[in-house]
Design a protein around this motif. Structure first.
Motif, short mmCIF file in Angstrom:
data_model
loop_
_atom_site.label_atom_id
_atom_site.label_comp_id
_atom_site.label_asym_id
_atom_site.label_seq_id
_atom_site.Cartn_x
_atom_site.Cartn_y
_atom_site.Cartn_z
N ALA A 1 0.84 -1.20 0.00
CA ALA A 1 0.00 0.00 0.00
C ALA A 1 0.87 1.24 0.00
N ALA A 2 0.34 2.31 -0.57
CA ALA A 2 1.08 3.58 -0.58
C ALA A 2 1.23 4.08 0.85
N PRO A 3 2.38 4.65 1.17
CA PRO A 3 2.56 5.21 2.51
C PRO A 3 1.48 6.25 2.78
N ASP A 4 0.96 6.26 3.98
CA ASP A 4 -0.09 7.21 4.34
C ASP A 4 0.55 8.49 4.88
N VAL A 5 0.73 9.43 3.98
CA VAL A 5 1.31 10.71 4.36
C VAL A 5 0.43 11.79 3.76
N SER A 6 -0.78 11.88 4.24
CA SER A 6 -1.72 12.87 3.71
C SER A 6 -1.61 14.19 4.48
N CYS A 7 -0.56 14.32 5.25
CA CYS A 7 -0.43 15.42 6.18
C CYS A 7 0.23 16.66 5.60
N CYS A 8 1.16 16.40 4.64
CA CYS A 8 2.25 17.35 4.44
C CYS A 8 1.94 18.54 3.55
N PRO A 9 1.83 19.69 4.17
CA PRO A 9 1.84 20.91 3.36
C PRO A 9 3.26 21.16 2.86
N SER A 10 3.43 22.14 2.06
CA SER A 10 4.73 22.48 1.50
C SER A 10 5.77 22.74 2.59
N LEU A 11 7.01 22.43 2.26
CA LEU A 11 8.13 22.74 3.16
C LEU A 11 8.15 24.22 3.52
N ALA A 12 7.70 25.06 2.59
CA ALA A 12 7.71 26.50 2.80
C ALA A 12 6.59 26.96 3.73
N GLU A 13 5.61 26.09 3.98
CA GLU A 13 4.47 26.47 4.81
C GLU A 13 4.68 26.10 6.27
N GLN A 14 5.24 24.91 6.52
CA GLN A 14 5.45 24.49 7.90
C GLN A 14 6.45 23.34 7.96
N ARG A 15 6.90 23.08 9.14
CA ARG A 15 7.86 22.01 9.39
C ARG A 15 7.24 20.65 9.06
N VAL A 16 8.02 19.79 8.47
CA VAL A 16 7.56 18.44 8.14
C VAL A 16 7.56 17.61 9.42
N PRO A 17 6.43 16.98 9.75
CA PRO A 17 6.39 16.13 10.93
C PRO A 17 7.39 14.97 10.81
N ALA A 18 7.94 14.54 11.92
CA ALA A 18 8.94 13.47 11.93
C ALA A 18 8.43 12.20 11.27
N GLU A 19 7.18 11.84 11.51
CA GLU A 19 6.62 10.61 10.93
C GLU A 19 6.57 10.71 9.41
N ALA A 20 6.16 11.86 8.90
CA ALA A 20 6.09 12.06 7.46
C ALA A 20 7.49 12.05 6.85
N ALA A 21 8.43 12.68 7.52
CA ALA A 21 9.81 12.71 7.03
C ALA A 21 10.37 11.30 6.95
N ALA A 22 10.07 10.47 7.93
CA ALA A 22 10.57 9.10 7.94
C ALA A 22 10.00 8.28 6.79
N VAL A 23 8.77 8.57 6.40
CA VAL A 23 8.13 7.84 5.29
C VAL A 23 8.63 8.36 3.94
N LEU A 24 8.78 9.67 3.80
CA LEU A 24 9.12 10.27 2.51
C LEU A 24 10.62 10.26 2.20
N ALA A 25 11.46 10.27 3.21
CA ALA A 25 12.91 10.33 2.99
C ALA A 25 13.44 9.20 2.11
N PRO A 26 13.00 7.95 2.28
CA PRO A 26 13.51 6.89 1.40
C PRO A 26 13.19 7.14 -0.08
N ALA A 27 12.04 7.75 -0.35
CA ALA A 27 11.69 8.04 -1.75
C ALA A 27 12.62 9.11 -2.31
N PHE A 28 12.86 10.16 -1.53
CA PHE A 28 13.79 11.20 -1.99
C PHE A 28 15.20 10.61 -2.16
N LYS A 29 15.61 9.76 -1.24
CA LYS A 29 16.93 9.15 -1.33
C LYS A 29 17.04 8.29 -2.59
N ALA A 30 15.99 7.52 -2.88
CA ALA A 30 16.00 6.68 -4.08
C ALA A 30 16.12 7.52 -5.34
#
Length: 115
Positions: A5-34
């Motif tokens: 299933a797709a990671p559930d990260v329906s939280c994230c507004p833009s980096l320019a709007e607010q800090r990325v929550p730790a849980e969202a960063a942990a889910v999205l970082a592997p995709a950016f790294k890849a």
């Protein structure tokens, strides 16, 4: 192949709007790294832009001056990061992008100029 299933990260507004929550960063970082590898970025582009929505590994491999096992390694990394799904059909594997995660990555990077 991958049908996770797709990671559930329906939280994230833009980096320019607010800090990325730790849980969202942990889910999205592997995709950016890849996507931080030029070959994987090119593979992702080829997969995401495939006319039929999917592409055979037999069409990906000849586009690079790399061995089949090296391309397979890069594709595995994209699968493990949740960026693509794969389906075996006979001897070939077909890849398709996971648009939900790509939209989440894009939303995170979207910067709207001040009005």
């Amino acid at each position: 192949m991958s049908n996770q299933a797709a990671p559930d990260v329906s939280c994230c507004p833009s980096l320019a709007e607010q800090r990325v929550p730790a849980e969202a960063a942990a889910v999205l970082a592997p995709a950016f790294k890849a996507l931080g590898d030029p070959v994987r970025l090119q593979l992702m582009s080829m997969i995401a832009s495939a006319e039929s929505g999917e592409i055979c590994v037999c069409d990906l491999t000849p586009a690079f001056d790399l061995t089949g096992p090296t391309i397979s390694h890069h594709l595995k990394t994209l699968r493990e990061a949740g960026l693509v799904d794969a389906e075996r059909r006979g001897t070939w594997v077909y890849y398709r992008a996971r648009p939900a995660l790509l939209r989440q990555l894009a939303a995170l990077l979207t910067v709207v100029p001040p009005a």
